[in-house]
Design an enzyme around this catalytic site. Structure first.
Site, short mmCIF file in Angstrom:
data_model
loop_
_atom_site.label_atom_id
_atom_site.label_comp_id
_atom_site.label_asym_id
_atom_site.label_seq_id
_atom_site.Cartn_x
_atom_site.Cartn_y
_atom_site.Cartn_z
CB SER A 26 -0.94 0.01 1.22
OG SER A 26 -0.20 0.03 2.42
CE LYS A 72 -3.13 1.48 5.21
NZ LYS A 72 -2.96 0.98 3.84
#
Length: 833
Positions: free
Chosen positions: A687, A730
């Site tokens: 990611s 996140k």
């Protein structure tokens, strides 16, 4: 003996005087009573010194509680006895041994002083008595009852009757009897405060009768115990004789009573027929074994485990959905998905009685309430709750049990949990299922496959019991921090419920409703003593914790409460107000910073977003370029997947170099170094692809990356941006770091909409599907693409350099195109010619 109170009544009736007060613990002194006392408290010693310096009179009053070391006036009874000090000896350890003799009753009118001892103004309380025949008759009845008590109780010497019989005055006789009776302090104080001789004798008579009733009851109990002991001794004697006879006959197997017990347990109607048949075979084997057979203990233990399980015992579920919802809300804030799943189970259970127990797996960072949620579910369903931690389990036998051929074999942990729960449908919490490991003894996760498979656990086999166990009604709840550490076949058998980290608002509500009241109670503080403001809690959340859960938040709140408890013990009464401005006084210098992203745009530095077991984190990605031969250097303890992601981003930039104003052959003349700080921490995952590509583009073009932008997404060779996981964690990490814009894959749009509004507030989201959409948002400005003319000029410069200039020979050629050096923010990067 000394002059009686009656003799002093005419002399001192109504007289008042100031006397030193000596508080007594656990003893009441009556008039005409002589008693030795040991005095050691400072004020008591001072009171004796004050009395000895005067007429040796001291006022003796009893404390209401003997546990109080420094009594206040409210802790002392008002009525006491004026006594004369007959003898006083000071001991080497500083205490004083004194003999006092009571003179007359008195009551405290007021306290004159309390330093160095209590001085009190007392008033003599004359006794109210007459010479009526009724008083005389009552006195004789009390004396007769007391004589009977002395004879029956055996607690008082018979000589005391002689001294009391010589007392002619009913008033003094009542005091002498009360002084010698084993009464409670409160009862004796009541008699002391009664000035009427008639009333005092009547109360004393009632107390004597109550004591006689107790003595009679004690006598009955002793007789019953003695009889029972004789019976027990007789039975013991007969059993010993039977054992001796059996031993002489060689028939001493010691298993008759055990076999009878096993047979009685075998009559349980809830035992399945297959289990009953197995138990009968083992029981017949036990009966036929010789007394000293080595296998006898093995068979006995097996039958004990087999028949000790709660066969046929099922607790009845509480199917009231409203009550279950209330219980879940009382114990936990949020966690809506888990609560919704439990309520769905209850709703379906009402409609279908054959519903199997659900198998849930709660996955989330530490401290979000996964383990405690299992206990709340059991309470909501009215089921028994048992817990087993799988952390560090590496032996399959701990799940399935050992085979009986091994010495010291035992059933598996599941059988032990069912026996501990006492029912066949408990809530079993398998904690830390992702922390299991395997070795040469087997893989415990493989043993869980059958246990957690709804299609197989109706016939679960334990190696020790060797009979099928029906686990279909058991509700299994497992917990984990990392889903990737759970084997895929095991994941397939469970219903995965992701529990993300808490937002600031959720943590604030949890602290206000659960953590603060809990810590106040644990630290001995009352709610009215402490006022903890919301801004103080937010300050703790932002500056003193860095977590997805609330475990450290509770510790910090507990630290504040302990500091306040110390203030209370030192004498400060409060109330204490904990606010944002004084939180540092309690917790010290904040270890973390809040909302402090980089304050300036930097070349070659991009902010990525990472998911960890502890929640979300921001991650700085640094890129440096230098002259070289095309090496790509990756440091920061990166995993294999992350290295491949960096290579994919590097390859993509090579394919679009000219469109970004980068020389097409930069990879032949330039070395690139990608580093992710905190090199001791392992990092992996795809990611960070677009973040590394953005940092690479910035370093190669000299255009800085915006400091208030963070990004996450996987990159492909063709620049496509693929979706990622851990989105909520996140986003919370970006918000904590003061980020303003977050770049996300467009395919994560649905997950973004599920995140609460308060977690998204203050953030802008750029949903992208290609790397070409990332750079315009991430870079401070888009670089100019290179033209054909630029390429011609570069080739000419290269030809001139190849002609052999001295500078080129030294490796320093001003005309060779290299990526520009980083420039300060606010300035345009130099054009690459």
């Amino acid at each position: 003996m000394a002059t009686s109170e009656k003799g002093t009544t005419r002399k001192r009736a109504g007289s008042k005087r100031v006397l030193p007060l000596l508080p007594l613990r656990g003893v009441v002194v009556f008039p005409s009573m002589s008693i030795p006392l040991e005095v050691g408290r400072d004020k008591s010693v001072a009171a004796l010194d004050e009395a000895m310096s005067g007429d040796r009179l001291v006022f003796l009053a009893t404390q209401k509680s003997a546990r109080v070391n420094h009594p206040l006036p409210d802790d002392i009874y008002n009525v006491g006895t004026v006594a004369e000090i007959r003898h006083l000896v000071k001991l080497p350890d500083g205490t004083i041994r004194v003999i006092v003799e009571g003179r007359f009753r008195a009551a405290i009118l007021e306290y004159i002083s309390d330093d160095p001892c209590y001085l009190a103004k007392v008033q003599h309380l004359p006794s109210v008595s007459d010479d009526s025949p009724e008083l005389e008759a009552t006195a004789r009845a009390v004396l007769a009852e007391f004589e009977n008590y002395v004879k029956q109780s055996k607690r008082l010497p018979a000589e005391i009757l002689v001294s009391i019989a010589d007392v002619d005055e009913p008033d003094r006789m009542a005091d002498d009897i009360a002084a010698n009776m084993p009464l409670r302090v409160g009862q004796k104080q009541e008699l002391l405060e009664t000035v009427s001789a008639m009333e005092r004798l009547e109360k004393l008579a009632a107390m004597l009768r109550a004591e006689m009733d107790i003595i009679e009851l004690e006598r009955r109990i002793q007789a019953r115990v003695r009889k029972q002991m004789e019976k027990t001794q007789k039975e013991y004697y007969l059993r010993e004789q039977m054992k001796a006879i059996q031993k002489e006959l060689g028939d001493d197997d010691g298993k008759g009573s055990e076999i009878e017990e096993f047979k009685a347990r075998l009559e349980n109607p809830g035992i399945p027929e297959e289990v009953r048949e197995k138990a009968r075979k083992e029981l017949s084997k036990l009966e036929s074994m010789p007394p000293m057979a080595a296998e006898m203990v093995v068979v006995r233990n097996y039958l004990d485990w087999l028949l000790g399980l709660p066969w046929g015992v099922y607790t009845r579920d509480t199917l009231d959905i409203d009550r279950a919802e209330q219980v879940l809300d009382e114990d936990h804030w949020g966690l809506e998905k888990v609560k919704e799943r439990i309520l769905e189970f209850l709703a379906v259970r009402q409609l279908s009685k054959s519903l199997r127990g659900p198998i849930l797996c709660l996955v989330g960072p530490p401290g979000v309430g996964k383990t405690s949620l299992g206990r709340s579910v059991a309470r909501a369903l009215d089921r028994k709750f048992v817990r087993f931690s799988l952390g560090g389990v590496r032996d399959e036998a701990e799940i399935r049990g050992h085979r009986r051929t091994y010495v010291g074999a035992m059933p598996g942990k599941l059988v032990q949990l069912l026996r501990q729960a006492g029912s066949m449908n408990p809530v079993i919490l398998l904690d830390e299922i992702d922390k299991m490991s395997s070795d040469f003894r087997g893989d415990p996760s493989a043993a869980l496959l059958e246990m957690l498979d709804p299609e197989q656990n109706k016939q679960f086999g334990d190696h020790y019991l060797e009979v099928p166990l029906d686990l279909s009604q058991v509700m299994f709840i497992t917990t984990a921090n990392n889903l990737y550490a759970i084997p895929r076949p095991l994941q397939d058998r469970m219903e995965i419920i992701q529990i993300p980290g808490y937002t600031e608002d959720e943590k604030l509500n949890i602290a206000r409703q659960f953590l603060v009241p809990k810590q106040l109670k644990e630290n001995g503080l009352k709610p009215e003593q402490v006022a903890m403001a919301d801004d103080a809690i937010l300050e703790i959340i932002r500056l003193y914790t860095k977590e997805a859960g609330v475990r450290n938040l509770e510790r910090q709140i507990g630290g504040v409460c302990r500091k306040l408890a110390r203030e209370v013990v030192r004498g400060k009464e409060g109330p204490f107000e904990v606010i944002k401005d004084n939180i540092e006084d309690y917790l010290g210098v904040p270890p973390y910073h809040y909302g402090l992203a980089d304050t300036e745009d930097k070349v070659g530095v991009a902010t990525g977003l990472a998911w960890t077991e502890m929640g979300g984190e921001t991650m700085a990605i640094e890129v440096s370029v230098m002259r070289g031969n095309g090496k790509l250097i990756l440091t920061g303890k990166l995993g294999e997947v992350m290295r491949e992601s960096a290579q994919a981003g590097y390859t993509y930039l090579r394919t679009v170099a000219e469109s970004l104003g980068i020389p097409s052959d930069f990879s032949e003349r330039t070395d690139v170094h990608i580093h992710i700080p905190e090199g001791a921490i392992p990092k992996d995952g795809p990611s960070a692809g677009i973040a590394m590509a953005s940092a690479l583009a910035s370093a190669l073009t000299g255009v800085p990356v915006r400091h208030d932008v963070a990004m996450t997404g996987e990159i492909t060779l063709r620049g496509r941006v693929l979706p990622i996981g851990g989105l909520k964690e996140k986003i919370l990490a970006a918000k904590r770091a003061g980020i303003k814009t977050v770049i996300l894959p467009a395919e994560n749009r649905r997950q973004l909409e599920e995140i609460p509004e308060n977690a998204r507030s203050g953030l802008k989201f750029a949903l992208v599907s290609h790397m070409g959409e990332v750079l315009p948002v991430a870079l401070a400005e888009m670089p100019e693409p290179r033209s054909a003319r630029d390429e011609v000029e570069v080739e000419a410069a290269e030809a001139e350099a190849a002609a052999g200039s001295s500078e080129a020979a030294a490796g320093i050629d001003e005309d060779v195109p290299v990526p520009p050096a980083p420039v300060p923010p606010g300035q345009q990067p130099p054009a690459v010619m």
